[in-house]
Design a protein around this motif. Structure first.
Motif, PDB file in Angstrom:
ATOM      1  N   ILE A 477       0.835  -1.251   0.089  1.00 21.17           N
ATOM      2  CA  ILE A 477      -0.160  -0.082  -0.285  1.00 21.17           C
ATOM      3  C   ILE A 477       0.897   1.082  -0.404  1.00 21.17           C
ATOM      4  O   ILE A 477       0.678   2.348  -0.665  1.00 21.17           O
ATOM      5  N   GLU A 478       2.228   0.948   0.626  1.00 22.16           N
ATOM      6  CA  GLU A 478       3.258   2.368   0.870  1.00 22.16           C
ATOM      7  C   GLU A 478       3.639   2.832  -0.626  1.00 22.16           C
ATOM      8  O   GLU A 478       3.325   4.358  -0.352  1.00 22.16           O
ATOM      9  N   ARG A 480       1.878   2.229  -3.983  1.00 17.08           N
ATOM     10  CA  ARG A 480       0.583   2.757  -4.131  1.00 17.08           C
ATOM     11  C   ARG A 480       0.424   4.081  -4.042  1.00 17.08           C
ATOM     12  O   ARG A 480       0.130   5.142  -5.178  1.00 17.08           O
ATOM     13  N   ILE A 481       0.413   4.541  -3.221  1.00  9.91           N
ATOM     14  CA  ILE A 481       0.435   5.887  -2.651  1.00  9.91           C
ATOM     15  C   ILE A 481       1.640   7.051  -2.894  1.00  9.91           C
ATOM     16  O   ILE A 481       1.574   7.986  -3.243  1.00  9.91           O
ATOM     17  N   GLY A 546      -4.025   3.439  -3.294  1.00  7.03           N
ATOM     18  CA  GLY A 546      -3.108   2.605  -2.283  1.00  7.03           C
ATOM     19  C   GLY A 546      -4.072   1.471  -1.128  1.00  7.03           C
ATOM     20  O   GLY A 546      -4.036   0.032  -1.922  1.00  7.03           O
TER      21      GLY A 546
END
Length: 598
Positions: A477-478, A480-481, A546
């Motif tokens: 997720i990191e 994607r963000i 994300g």
């Protein structure tokens, strides 16, 4: 447990060392331009024969200065021609190179030079020399320090004028394939850096198999690469040694602020970089298109490139309509983007952090294929990479030929092969923990598919366990963000908490453009804007993107925009730009608490 291996493509010499490469090049390709260096704003070629002469002259100076076989020599400099010259000179004197990041603090310098027992050092600038001298009282073994910007190479040449050729030839043959070539200190995300001992064999196995597997990208007399990664990092050394081994033309860039200009003047056929470089090229191009009123065209072009790339992986390939759209955007957009990357390059190799599937498809769609790989200092850089002819976007590729990747029962990635380091310098306890029965335990969590392509899903020690018992790997997720143009860094939190949150920092280059586009006061700071509704909406879009990559239980429910940056100087990033999570968590404990109490 699952494992995959590929047969070796390169035979590691039974003995010998990396200095054999420059002697071989001078014998077989004496007039070939193996290196180019920048002088007075122009690139000048250095032939294989001339480079060998310069290396041997510098090595004679080191020998005359009393450097003995096996001595450790520090090298602290930005990426420049002299770094590679002196690296091979150290090896030619029978010694061992100890790289020091040019951004290192005096405390870090004292630890690296002291722990390794460095007896001499080569430093680039006045600032580097001053930093070393400030801790000299803690370095009893350290003798002479030469300064590159004050004539170190010339001084060594003069000092070694009386050393016969036969002596430097003998020194160059002392090290065997299993002798240490370098001690590279890890970034130290969780504590003091550990010195990874990498042998000449490690580099032969690593670089030889990469060059052979990617041979169309390493064509002698045709291919070239511009090195802008720090040579203190093992990825930079991979580029250096692989270029000499191939051999292909190698250039160096010290100041990445002018990277696009340097790429345009050098015109490499291949680029090696970290994901942040490719993210910035994309974000800068998109921001410029928006400023010129062409944002919608750029976005359509980007969507077309991604769709085109995805279609390449299907049985039928891109449809006729998609091909036509792609051809139009190639003239309008894609060609200009390739020009930013030098105009000649068709491929790049990316490592150091995850690239992201969307960005991988975007670049392949514009005709610039980014081959993602994975490795660690302990694996002498890449231990897996995507082959040029069978790329799987979203993975870090297949194992290095001649090596084995194994997935343990708990999901940890284990490595075996001649490229794996021999141990940590002066640290048998850490060595025993990392190496077991010839297998290196990476600490990374991953999966192998049926074709042996590896996907990294997180760090074993960074797994977050929420109060509800959900295991969350932050990396997915990191990444994607962080791919959003407005976001500089992102750190997921939530260990022992009821839900997952995130700390976010903003991109200093993109923020002023966003401020202008959204009618905010010119010169407004992040501290003034961090609660602005429009800014929160923009960052929420990045978080939503994300969240789309993970389950609901793993998704970020709340975030806090920080008024500062995570930087190496602030102590929150390592020199290779990895987050020091424990430091961030400690320094921003109040911000983390606010996520769960606000």
């Amino acid at each position: 447990m699952r494992e995959f291996s590929l047969p070796a493509l390169y035979e590691v010499p039974a003995d010998g060392n990396l200095t054999d490469l420059i002697r071989r090049n001078a014998a077989l390709h004496p007039a070939a331009a193996v290196i180019s260096r920048k002088r007075n704003g122009r690139w000048e070629d250095v032939t294989a024969a001339a480079f060998l002469d310069e290396v041997q002259d510098a090595a004679k100076g080191l020998i005359a200065a009393g450097i003995r076989p096996g001595d450790r020599i520090g090298l602290m400099s930005r990426t420049r021609y002299e770094w590679t010259l002196l690296d091979f000179a150290v090896w030619s004197a029978g010694a061992v190179t100890v790289p020091v990041y040019e951004t290192s603090s005096p405390e870090q310098i004292a630890w690296i030079l002291g722990d390794s027992g460095t007896v001499a050092c080569l430093a680039e600038s006045d600032a580097h020399l001053a930093a070393i001298e400030s801790v000299r009282d803690r370095l009893p073994a350290l003798g002479r320090v030469w300064q590159i910007e004050r004539g170190a190479v010339e001084q060594l040449r003069a000092k070694g004028a009386g050393v016969p050729d036969t002596e430097v030839a003998e020194r160059g043959r002392i090290a065997t394939a299993d002798s240490p070539a370098t001690i590279v200190y890890t970034s130290g995300t969780t504590g003091r850096p550990k010195g990874c001992v990498l042998t000449h064999r490690n580099f032969f196995a690593e670089c030889g198999n990469i060059v052979e597997r990617l041979r169309p990208l390493f064509r002698t007399g045709h291919s070239s690469v511009l090195l802008f990664l720090p040579l203190a990092h093992v990825f930079g050394r991979l580029v250096e040694v692989a270029s000499v081994l191939a051999p292909i033309r190698l250039g160096h860039v010290a100041d990445v602020k002018n990277l696009t200009d340097e790429l345009a003047s050098f015109r490499p056929t291949m680029v090696l970089g970290v994901p942040r470089v490719f993210e910035k090229v994309y974000n800068a191009a998109r921001a410029k298109a928006q400023a010129d009123g062409k944002g919608k065209i750029f976005d359509k072009a980007a969507d077309t490139a991604i769709a085109y790339s995805r279609a390449l992986d299907t049985a039928g390939g891109p449809s006729m309509g998609l091909r036509l759209k792609h051809k139009v955007f190639d003239r309008l957009v894609y060609g200009k983007l390739r020009a930013v990357l030098g105009g000649r390059a068709t491929h790049a190799i990316s490592g150091g952090a995850p690239l992201g599937e969307r960005l991988g498809h975007f670049y392949r769609g514009i005709g610039f294929t980014v081959l993602e790989g994975y490795g660690l200092t302990e694996s002498c850089a890449a231990t897996a990479f995507n082959p040029w002819d069978r790329q799987k976007i979203g993975t870090v590729g297949q194992p290095l030929p001649g090596s084995v990747v194994r997935i343990a029962d708990d999901g940890e990635v284990l490595l075996h092969g001649e490229h794996v380091f021999t141990g940590y310098w002066n640290n048998p306890a850490a060595t025993a923990e990392a190496l077991s029965d010839g297998w290196f335990h990476t600490g990374d969590i991953g999966t192998l598919d049926e074709d042996g392509y590896l996907a990294i899903t997180g760090r074993k020690k960074e797994i977050i366990v929420t109060a509800g018992g959900k295991n969350v790997a932050p990396a997915v997720i990191e990444d994607r963000i962080r791919a959003h143009a407005l976001v500089a860094e992102c750190m997921v939190v939530g260990d022992g908490r009821p839900f997952v949150g995130a700390l976010v920092t903003l991109d200093e280059e993109f923020l002023p453009r966003w401020i202008a586009d959204h009618g905010k006061p010119a010169g407004a700071t992040v501290a003034e804007l961090r609660t602005d509704p429009d800014l929160l909406v923009a960052v929420q879009r990045a978080v939503d993107d994300g969240n789309a990559a993970v389950s609901k239980a793993e998704s970020v429910r709340k975030f806090r925009i920080l008024p500062v940056q995570f930087t190496e100087d602030s102590g929150h990033l390592t020199p290779s730009l990895k987050l020091k999570r424990n430091v961030v968590a400690k320094d921003f404990a109040d911000e983390i608490e606010a996520i769960y109490t606000s």
